[in-house]
Structures are given as structure tokens and as C-alpha cells.
Design an enzyme around this catalytic site. Structure first.
Site, PDB file in Angstrom:
ATOM      1  N   LYS A  20      22.934 -15.711  -7.762  1.00  0.00           N
ATOM      2  CA  LYS A  20      22.093 -15.722  -8.882  1.00  0.00           C
ATOM      3  C   LYS A  20      20.864 -15.275  -8.259  1.00  0.00           C
ATOM      4  O   LYS A  20      20.216 -15.596  -7.428  1.00  0.00           O
ATOM      5  CB  LYS A  20      21.798 -17.290  -9.745  1.00  0.00           C
ATOM      6  CG  LYS A  20      21.328 -17.050 -11.045  1.00  0.00           C
ATOM      7  CD  LYS A  20      22.586 -16.417 -11.916  1.00  0.00           C
ATOM      8  CE  LYS A  20      23.143 -17.580 -12.742  1.00  0.00           C
ATOM      9  NZ  LYS A  20      24.581 -17.115 -13.503  1.00  0.00           N
ATOM     10  N   THR A  65      27.721 -18.536  -9.467  1.00  0.00           N
ATOM     11  CA  THR A  65      26.436 -18.320  -9.357  1.00  0.00           C
ATOM     12  C   THR A  65      25.599 -19.259 -10.276  1.00  0.00           C
ATOM     13  O   THR A  65      24.336 -19.398 -10.067  1.00  0.00           O
ATOM     14  CB  THR A  65      26.011 -16.713  -9.865  1.00  0.00           C
ATOM     15  OG1 THR A  65      26.376 -16.799 -11.145  1.00  0.00           O
ATOM     16  CG2 THR A  65      26.957 -15.800  -9.107  1.00  0.00           C
ATOM     17  N   ASP A  66      26.181 -19.662 -10.976  1.00  0.00           N
ATOM     18  CA  ASP A  66      25.482 -20.752 -12.231  1.00  0.00           C
ATOM     19  C   ASP A  66      25.065 -22.099 -11.274  1.00  0.00           C
ATOM     20  O   ASP A  66      24.055 -22.772 -11.605  1.00  0.00           O
ATOM     21  CB  ASP A  66      26.512 -21.065 -13.388  1.00  0.00           C
ATOM     22  CG  ASP A  66      25.645 -21.945 -14.354  1.00  0.00           C
ATOM     23  OD1 ASP A  66      24.591 -21.544 -14.902  1.00  0.00           O
ATOM     24  OD2 ASP A  66      25.849 -23.379 -14.576  1.00  0.00           O
ATOM     25  N   PHE A 174     -10.771  12.406   7.780  1.00  0.00           N
ATOM     26  CA  PHE A 174      -9.718  12.945   8.021  1.00  0.00           C
ATOM     27  C   PHE A 174      -9.909  14.174   8.413  1.00  0.00           C
ATOM     28  O   PHE A 174     -10.449  14.976   7.483  1.00  0.00           O
ATOM     29  CB  PHE A 174      -8.842  12.551   6.883  1.00  0.00           C
ATOM     30  CG  PHE A 174      -7.349  13.075   7.315  1.00  0.00           C
ATOM     31  CD1 PHE A 174      -6.502  12.287   8.238  1.00  0.00           C
ATOM     32  CD2 PHE A 174      -6.895  14.244   6.512  1.00  0.00           C
ATOM     33  CE1 PHE A 174      -5.237  12.936   8.237  1.00  0.00           C
ATOM     34  CE2 PHE A 174      -5.470  14.769   6.606  1.00  0.00           C
ATOM     35  CZ  PHE A 174      -4.845  13.962   7.622  1.00  0.00           C
ATOM     36  N   ARG A 191     -14.913   9.648   3.305  1.00  0.00           N
ATOM     37  CA  ARG A 191     -14.106   9.690   2.473  1.00  0.00           C
ATOM     38  C   ARG A 191     -13.975   8.202   1.928  1.00  0.00           C
ATOM     39  O   ARG A 191     -14.148   7.496   2.733  1.00  0.00           O
ATOM     40  CB  ARG A 191     -12.704  10.454   2.563  1.00  0.00           C
ATOM     41  CG  ARG A 191     -11.793   9.685   3.624  1.00  0.00           C
ATOM     42  CD  ARG A 191     -10.659  10.459   3.717  1.00  0.00           C
ATOM     43  NE  ARG A 191      -9.485   9.757   4.613  1.00  0.00           N
ATOM     44  CZ  ARG A 191      -8.446   9.844   4.784  1.00  0.00           C
ATOM     45  NH1 ARG A 191      -7.777  10.846   4.222  1.00  0.00           N
ATOM     46  NH2 ARG A 191      -7.655   8.975   5.507  1.00  0.00           N
ATOM     47  N   GLN A 239      -2.875   6.225   9.091  1.00  0.00           N
ATOM     48  CA  GLN A 239      -2.068   5.822  10.128  1.00  0.00           C
ATOM     49  C   GLN A 239      -2.630   5.014  11.489  1.00  0.00           C
ATOM     50  O   GLN A 239      -2.182   3.886  11.674  1.00  0.00           O
ATOM     51  CB  GLN A 239      -1.108   7.020  10.911  1.00  0.00           C
ATOM     52  CG  GLN A 239      -0.374   7.904   9.899  1.00  0.00           C
ATOM     53  CD  GLN A 239      -1.025   8.955   9.203  1.00  0.00           C
ATOM     54  OE1 GLN A 239      -2.125   8.880   8.879  1.00  0.00           O
ATOM     55  NE2 GLN A 239      -0.316  10.167   8.808  1.00  0.00           N
ATOM     56  N   ASN A 265      -1.359   6.062   0.152  1.00  0.00           N
ATOM     57  CA  ASN A 265      -2.732   6.612   0.512  1.00  0.00           C
ATOM     58  C   ASN A 265      -3.549   6.894  -1.108  1.00  0.00           C
ATOM     59  O   ASN A 265      -2.862   7.822  -1.697  1.00  0.00           O
ATOM     60  CB  ASN A 265      -2.886   7.921   1.138  1.00  0.00           C
ATOM     61  CG  ASN A 265      -4.068   8.259   1.778  1.00  0.00           C
ATOM     62  OD1 ASN A 265      -5.099   7.578   1.098  1.00  0.00           O
ATOM     63  ND2 ASN A 265      -4.471   8.893   2.483  1.00  0.00           N
ATOM     64  N   HIS A 267      -5.378   8.371  -3.050  1.00  0.00           N
ATOM     65  CA  HIS A 267      -6.393   9.495  -2.837  1.00  0.00           C
ATOM     66  C   HIS A 267      -7.490   9.307  -4.023  1.00  0.00           C
ATOM     67  O   HIS A 267      -7.195   9.036  -5.157  1.00  0.00           O
ATOM     68  CB  HIS A 267      -5.810  10.738  -3.114  1.00  0.00           C
ATOM     69  CG  HIS A 267      -4.655  11.069  -2.093  1.00  0.00           C
ATOM     70  ND1 HIS A 267      -4.785  11.010  -0.711  1.00  0.00           N
ATOM     71  CD2 HIS A 267      -3.286  11.311  -2.203  1.00  0.00           C
ATOM     72  CE1 HIS A 267      -3.766  11.257   0.011  1.00  0.00           C
ATOM     73  NE2 HIS A 267      -2.966  11.446  -1.063  1.00  0.00           N
TER      74      HIS A 267
HETATM   75  O1  LIG Z   1      -4.875   9.274   6.420  1.00  0.00           O
HETATM   76  C1  LIG Z   1      -4.502  10.360   6.129  1.00  0.00           C
HETATM   77  N1  LIG Z   1      -3.248  10.695   6.835  1.00  0.00           N
HETATM   78  C2  LIG Z   1      -2.450  11.792   6.357  1.00  0.00           C
HETATM   79  O2  LIG Z   1      -1.689  11.979   7.246  1.00  0.00           O
HETATM   80  C3  LIG Z   1      -3.065  12.664   5.440  1.00  0.00           C
HETATM   81  N2  LIG Z   1      -2.612  13.666   4.965  1.00  0.00           N
HETATM   82  C4  LIG Z   1      -3.482  14.227   3.754  1.00  0.00           C
HETATM   83  O3  LIG Z   1      -3.478  15.119   3.228  1.00  0.00           O
HETATM   84  N3  LIG Z   1      -4.518  13.137   3.846  1.00  0.00           N
HETATM   85  C5  LIG Z   1      -4.245  12.314   4.699  1.00  0.00           C
HETATM   86  N4  LIG Z   1      -5.103  10.977   5.285  1.00  0.00           N
END
Ligand SMILES: O=c1[nH]c(=O)c2[nH]c(=O)[nH]c2[nH]1
Length: 315
Positions: A20, A65-66, A174, A191, A239, A265, A267
Site C-alpha cells: 500500500k 496490501t490492506d 560564473f 550574481r 557545481q 539553478n 536563475h
Molecule cells: O553555476 C552554474 N553552472 C553552470 O553549468 C551554468 N551554466 C549556465 O548557463 N549558468 C550556469 N551556472
């Protein structure tokens, strides 16, 4: 009614499991006037000698399952819910040890956190406490997760969280990336870095004899180290931040050998205010919800094997 026989043609049954899913269980523990809440969503998946029910329809090996649902609720009363992990371990052990045909039990649990509501000044004087002892507001942040798998010999406990949204409003850059004829992205030296953390960590506790981790403390500590690493890393990419978050956990929590993150990410694009004669001094952003970069990786203790699935939506 006729019972179908096993098909003559060589058609074989592959992986199978049943149980369940999504049993919502809320347990109130009353410590006098002070109440405690555990709010879980428990999914049971059992596997073992289940060929016959698929081939012929014989239910001789099938615990309904009950019944698995009922067991979840009965165990909440009989054993209490100390932690999601502990509760899942009780359930998995029960299914595997009480039913001969069941060889493996996988218990997945989502936990929703509640926090106490603050008392008003007047009531606080009346009740002699800052918080109402039986009133809660659901914590709007992450959902805690765990998955327990037991095959009668070994345990695998993978815990984690999802939907934890975090942001750094500076200390993120970045630049220096590959540029080809399709690249339009401008290099960024200051950023916003924001993500919605989905993470899983695997415990190295694998059998009953070994000392069991303190699951509640472990969760709080992992969450703390992860957030501190996010906040304290001067980031040149998401990363790099991800790796730091994982490394901080591995370095500080000896009960954990593997961490995997899936980090969208989120943005934040600077809005062009020049058409309005205004200068955008890193102040006004458009928070885009899609598309998003999706950064995923495993961080491992040296010498350990990666076992958490690559796609966290499968866990
Ligand atoms: O931290 C980031 N990693 C990326 O691989 C990446 N690629 C991207 O367009 N912006 C970012 N920012």
C-alpha cells in the site's frame, strides 16, 4: 472460477513488488498538556516469492496490501514514531520476518514537520509558556524523506529532503566557461545563486548488531552542515557549491558514506531598466521558473561505492 495456468509460451515475469502506497499517518503523543506530532506518508513495497499470483492468480503468498496499511497504523500505536527511520525499520523487519514468502521490504516515508504556535503575551502569562502546547503550524520548508530496504540480512537506509529553497544574494560568480557560436550568456561576477535542494544521503549502518545512528540528530546535523556549506562557499559555479555541500556532510557525519544532490539553478536575470532611463545596479531581477540548469552529482567517502540512484525521482 477457473484458475489460469502458467503460460506455455516463454514469457517471464520480471521485477515485481507490491504494497500500500501513501499511508498518511498522524501520531499525537501526549506528554501531559504538551502534545507532539509526527506526520508521515508511508509507502510499503514488498517482494519475494510472488510468481504464482502473477502466473496463476493464486494468492497463497499474498499478504493483502490492506493488511500492510493496517500494520502501519497499528505500529504507530504499538511502537510509536520515534523517527521516520526507526518506524520504517520496525515495519520492514516485521514484514520480512513474519511472512516467509516476503524476502525484501522497502519502506519509503515522507515526513511533514510542524512547529508550535507562539502564544500571545496575555495567554503566555496565563499558561506560563511562550508556546501553545497543542497548537501547531505546518513548517513550510522542506519535506524530509527516508527509504528503508531490508532483505532479512542487510539494511540500507537512505534519507534526505526535497523542496528546500535557498538563496545567496551575493558571493556567486560564473565566468570562464566554454564559448561557442551559440553562447550568448554574459559572464557574471556578482550574481544571485538560488536552488531548491533535493538531496539524499546513505547511512553506513547495515546490520542490527552495529550501533544504530541517532536518526533525529543526524537529520538536524546534516541539514545544518549542508546549509552552512551553501551559505559559506564563495561560489564560482553551482557545481562547486554542490560538491562543498556534500563534502561538508561526509567530513562531519561519520554515519554517512554517500550524498547525492539534484539542484535546479533557479536563475535570476537582471532586468534591463535602460528603456525607462533607470540604471539596474544589481537590484532588480526577473526570477525565471523555466528552463533551469539542473546540476546533479554524488559525493562519496573515499573507497565507498555509489548506490544512490542517479535519478532522485526514483527514490
Ligand atoms: O553555476 C552554474 N553552472 C553552470 O553549468 C551554468 N551554466 C549556465 O548557463 N549558468 C550556469 N551556472
Amino acid at each position: 472460477m477457473t484458475v489460469n495456468s502458467r503460460p506455455a509460451r516463454p514469457v517471464m515475469l520480471g521485477q515485481n513488488q507490491y504494497g500500500k502506497a501513501e499511508n498518511r499517518v498522524v501520531k499525537i503523543t501526549r506528554d501531559g498538556a504538551t502534545h507532539h506530532i509526527k506526520d508521515l506518508n508511508v509507502s510499503v513495497a514488498l517482494s519475494g516469492d510472488m510468481e504464482e499470483v502473477h502466473y496463476s492468480g493464486s494468492n497463497a503468498n499474498v499478504l493483502p496490501t490492506d493488511t500492510t496499511k493496517n500494520t502501519v497504523y497499528a505500529f504507530a500505536k504499538e511502537h510509536g514514531i520515534e523517527s521516520a527511520e526507526q518506524f520504517g525499520i520496525h515495519l520492514a523487519r516485521h514484514f520480512v520476518t513474519s511472512q516467509e514468502p516476503i524476502r525484501t521490504a522497502r519502506i519509503r516515508i515522507e515526513e511533514y514537520a510542524w512547529e508550535r504556535i507562539e502564544a500571545s503575551d496575555a495567554n503566555s502569562r496565563f499558561i506560563g509558556a511562550d508556546e501553545v502546547k497543542h497548537s501547531f503550524v505546518r513548517k513550510g520548508q522542506e519535506t524530509r524523506l527516508t527509504q528503508i530496504t531490508y532483505d532479512g540480512e542487510r539494511w540500507e537506509v537512505v534519507s534526505g529532503l526535497k523542496d528546500l529553497v535557498v538563496m545567496n544574494s551575493t558571493n556567486s560568480e560564473f565566468w570562464g566557461y566554454v564559448k561557442d557560436k551559440y553562447t550568448t550568456l554574459k559572464e557574471a561576477y556578482d550574481r544571485i545563486l538560488a536552488t531548491e535542494v533535493s538531496g539524499r544521503w546513505r547511512f553506513n549502518w547495515t546490520d542490527d548488531e552495529q550501533r544504530m545512528p541517532n536518526w533525529e540528530k543526524s537529520y538536524e546535523q546534516v541539514r545544518k552542515h549542508m546549509l552552512q556549506a551553501f551559505a559559506e562557499t564563495y561560489s564560482l559555479s553551482l557545481q562547486q557549491t554542490l560538491y562543498q555541500m556534500g563534502a561538508r556532510i561526509i567530513n562531519n557525519r561519520s554515519e554517512i558514506d554517500e550524498v547525492r544532490f539534484s539542484l535546479p539553478n533557479k536563475h535570476h536575470f537582471l532586468v534591463d531598466l535602460e528603456p525607462f532611463g533607470l540604471k539596474n545596479d544589481n537590484e532588480v531581477y526577473f526570477a525565471a521558473d523555466r528552463p533551469y540548469g539542473l546540476i546533479e552529482a554524488t559525493v562519496l567517502r573515499d573507497g565507498c561505492e555509489a548506490k544512490i540512484p542517479v535519478d532522485l525521482t526514483n527514490l
